[in-house]
Design an enzyme around this catalytic site. Structure first.
Site, mmCIF file in Angstrom:
data_model
loop_
_atom_site.group_PDB
_atom_site.id
_atom_site.type_symbol
_atom_site.label_atom_id
_atom_site.label_comp_id
_atom_site.label_asym_id
_atom_site.label_seq_id
_atom_site.Cartn_x
_atom_site.Cartn_y
_atom_site.Cartn_z
ATOM 1 N N GLU A 165 41.510 35.618 -9.644
ATOM 2 C CA GLU A 165 41.625 34.528 -10.094
ATOM 3 C C GLU A 165 41.268 33.563 -11.364
ATOM 4 O OE1 GLU A 165 43.113 30.085 -7.057
ATOM 5 O OE2 GLU A 165 41.634 32.138 -6.787
ATOM 6 N N LYS A 216 50.248 27.516 -9.316
ATOM 7 C CA LYS A 216 49.473 27.916 -8.025
ATOM 8 C C LYS A 216 50.024 27.462 -7.123
ATOM 9 C CE LYS A 216 45.582 28.747 -5.080
ATOM 10 N NZ LYS A 216 43.895 28.411 -5.035
ATOM 11 N N CYS A 259 45.694 33.403 -4.010
ATOM 12 C CA CYS A 259 44.352 33.322 -2.901
ATOM 13 C C CYS A 259 44.744 32.665 -1.369
ATOM 14 C CB CYS A 259 42.631 32.231 -4.189
ATOM 15 S SG CYS A 259 41.252 32.385 -3.276
ATOM 16 N N SER A 277 4.110 32.855 1.893
ATOM 17 C CA SER A 277 3.456 32.138 2.847
ATOM 18 C C SER A 277 2.260 33.429 3.635
ATOM 19 C CB SER A 277 3.790 31.124 3.198
ATOM 20 O OG SER A 277 4.884 31.128 4.350
ATOM 21 N N ASP A 336 9.915 33.841 5.960
ATOM 22 C CA ASP A 336 11.148 33.460 5.937
ATOM 23 C C ASP A 336 10.890 33.828 3.820
ATOM 24 O OD1 ASP A 336 12.549 31.708 7.407
ATOM 25 O OD2 ASP A 336 10.631 30.212 7.512
#
Length: 709
Positions: free
Chosen positions: A45, A114, A174, A359, A363
């Site tokens: 697209e 579309k 889509c 750290s 995470d």
């Protein structure tokens, strides 16, 4: 021998507004499709502009340059002897449309706008485009630059299908696949045998099965061949378009491309027999009855055949065999999707690498491991001869003869980590950070910032005459929070300082992109300091839950042969911003007043299920009713909404994050909610309390009655 046809679809790593690069990738995909014997090629697209142009779609220049690119395609050798389905924006009667332009025999056969636009979640197509009316067909006046090439002045624009000498082709775009009344139903009943779908569909964890199920169901129900094309890569925003081009026939997958790749162009082809479609449809009498009553589409004729000629159609050309769909696990998706996204950002930003404050917690560990995964992908692609990856790796290395062969060695060139300790940091987190950096191969620094923190304390005391204390030393909650925030915000300042100057220290030109590592659950709760080191350039885990990150680390420990990751899984999550004493060690979940698992649950209910406080309570009181009384459920829900409300302003400044989760907190595009709330939620909370008390009263009555009986 049947009616064998070879078809091609593709995934392209297009980049918003990169007309030159987009054109090169389009032409390369056509060349590859032609080399594989395909007569029909389908692209993603809006492939000419890139899907993510956003408000550039409101600019006239975008439409001018799109036609200029299409002119180059029409003039090219690649465009000859093929039918091409090209995606680009088109303006008709001063109205902007998201279109497919169908080219055959050097001419434009049809412009197909579309019909159903995507306008939820990450998508805002109604901001840029207007939906076309079903079955409407008009005439479009071509730009003079196109007329000079094709000799055409007018071409049809509208909801038509393409009729060749041997079959019929129809387009979907889509969102039209996802709608209840998808165009492929009516097209299939009207004799369309080949459906094309050009998409700009982004990655979310565990989402691919939805897409595949819809495509399989479409062709299983109506019969036919479905060519799905998709964009792949980072288009310059938070989304990663995850490719996975595929060809499906009569409900079965024939060919499936990769979902995550560093390749800019991926073309998949399949040879299928049109007789299989006709036989499949003929088995159902009721289909014929419905087809007889279906209004006919206007057909645009192309005087060429897609099927192989009888001379070619011999024993050497065989239909492609069916195959089972392939899905990555969610752990693999985290390892691959954000890694590809990071590579696109790095190579396209022309910076020298990434900098990450490491750290010692899970995470930042997950973020670093994703960078390590990126380095592994780069080495793999370089070994397979990926020219584009090799060129980018050499630019980053500053050596035109360099070839990355070892992920650790490559990480040492482009990945910088730093442990920013204070007197509140533990030896355990410092050592974990150092060990992880050693395993990954990053250029690691270790510092203590106590003197910088102390200077801020001293300055405040000098100006105000007041000396704030931590809570464990007798200070108030206000003092305690302010002292924590000084450390957090100084880490952001130091991160950017080191990101700018560390390459200079190594005689490397350019600066570094700073990576953030706040997960989606912490952002939802607001458990972060505004403008601390969660403020960065980009964040690969900003829309991934703590639960999924833990599963990813457990996967990577074995898959990447990194035993050090096990130490991160066993560690208690802590910010380490308060003094550690004999009786107290700071804990994230204690500070937040809720668990990460609960936060993930709240997030999905709030965003995916669209629950306000009362409806969230109503759902959880049934789900958790066996484990806790209604009043406790009410307390949990009210606590979440209170902290979500008072911290909502923080989400307006979140670092742009890789979109991976349906409850992403991205305020700038995906999660549009107010950021100033009445945090008491008085009406809603009162209703929750009344309902909780009534439920407990009924429970007590039931228990008393059962005792009497």
């Amino acid at each position: 021998m049947g009616h064998l046809v070879t078809l091609a679809t593709c995934s392209l790593n297009q980049w918003a507004m990169d007309f030159e690069g987009n054109l090169e990738r389009i032409l390369e995909s056509i060349r590859i499709a032609k080399e594989k014997g395909a007569k029909l090629r389908v692209g993603p697209e809006l492939e000419v502009t890139g899907y993510g142009c956003q408000d550039h779609f409101l600019e006239g220049d975008t439409y001018l340059h799109s036609w200029e690119v299409l002119a180059e395609i029409l003039k090219s050798e690649e465009a000859k002897d093929m039918i091409l389905d090209i995606g680009m924006p088109v303006m008709h009667k001063s109205v902007k449309y998201n279109c497919r332009v169908i080219i055959a025999e050097g001419k434009i056969v049809l412009i197909r706008p579309k019909i159903f636009l995507a306008n939820d979640g990450n998508y805002r197509e109604l901001r840029f485009f207007t939906p076309w009316t079903t079955r409407k067909v008009e005439q479009y006046y071509l730009p003079r630059m196109i007329s000079k090439i094709t000799g055409q002045t007018l071409v049809p624009i509208g909801d038509c299908v393409i009729s060749t000498l041997d079959t019929c082709v129809g387009c979907e775009t889509c969102e039209e696949l996802f709608t209840p009344a998808s165009p492929h139903i009516a097209m299939g009943l009207d004799g369309v045998e080949i459906f094309t779908n050009s998409s700009g569909s982004h990655h979310e964890l565990r989402k691919l099965n939805t897409r595949i199920d819809l495509i399989k169901a479409a062709t299983q129900k109506v019969g036919g061949i479905y060519l799905y094309a998709n964009q792949q890569g980072c288009d310059g925003d938070r989304l990663y378009y995850d490719g996975c081009a595929m060809i499906v026939m009569n409900g079965d997958i024939i060919a499936q491309g990769s979902q995550f790749s560093l390749r800019d162009v991926e073309v998949i082809t399949a040879t299928v027999d049109l007789e299989d479609v006709r036989s499949y449809r003929a088995r159902m009498v009721s289909r014929g009855m419905q087809a007889e009553n279906t209004p006919a589409y206007q057909r645009q004729e192309v005087k060429m055949a897609l099927t192989h000629s009888y001379i070619e159609d011999d024993i050497h050309i065989r239909p492609t065999k069916l195959r089972a769909p392939f899905y990555h696990t969610s752990e693999e998706e985290i390892a691959l999707g954000p890694a590809c996204w990071l590579w696109d950002y790095l190579r396209r930003s022309k910076t020298a690498g990434y900098f990450l404050p490491l750290s010692g917690g899970i995470d930042s560990c997950a973020t670093a491991t994703i960078v390590a995964s990126m380095c592994r992908l780069v080495v793999k692609e370089a070994a397979e001869g990926n020219r584009h990856v090799l060129e980018d790796a050499r630019r980053l290395a500053g050596d035109q003869n360099y070839t990355p062969t070892d992920p650790r060695e490559f990480a040492g060139r482009i990945f910088y980590t730093c442990y920013m300790g204070t007197s509140n940091s533990s030896n355990e987190t410092r050592q974990r950070a150092k060990d992880l950096a050693g395993v990954i191969g990053s250029y690691h620094t270790d510092l203590d910032m106590d003197t910088v923190v102390k200077s801020i304390h001293t300055l405040f005391t000098f100006v105000t005459g007041k000396s704030p204390k931590y809570k464990v030393h007798g200070g108030s909650t206000t003092e305690n929070l302010a002292l924590q925030n000084i450390q957090a915000r100084l880490r952001m300042l130091l991160a950017y300082l080191f990101a700018q100057l560390l390459p200079w220290c190594r005689n490397v030109s350019g600066n570094l992109l700073v990576l953030g590592s706040a997960n989606v659950d912490e952002s939802l709760r607001g458990y972060l300091t505004k403008y601390d080191c969660s403020s960065a350039d980009i964040n690969p885990i900003g829309a991934i839950s703590k639960r999924d990150l833990k599963r990813f680390i457990a996967y990577a420990e074995k898959k990447f042969e990194m035993p050090i990751l096990g130490d991160f899984l066993d560690a208690v999550p802590t910010a380490e911003l308060e003094p550690i004493t004999k009786d107290y060690v700071q804990s994230d979940e204690v500070d937040m007043g809720m668990s990460y698992d609960d936060l993930s649950h709240y997030g999905r209910l709030r965003k995916v299920s669209r629950c306000g406080p009362y409806s969230m309570f109503s759902k959880l009181v049934h789900e958790w009713g066996d484990d806790m009384p209604p009043t406790e459920v009410a307390t949990k829900v009210k606590r979440f909404f209170f902290y979500y409300s008072i911290n909502r302003h923080k989400l307006t400044t979140l670092t742009p994050a890789y979109h991976a989760e349906a409850y992403s907190t991205d305020d700038n595009r995906f999660d549009l909610r107010p950021f100033l709330y009445n945090a008491s939620w008085k009406w809603q909370f009162n209703k929750i309390d009344k309902q909780a008390q009534e439920l407990e009263r009924l429970t007590r009555e039931k228990e008393l009655n059962s005792q009497v009986d």
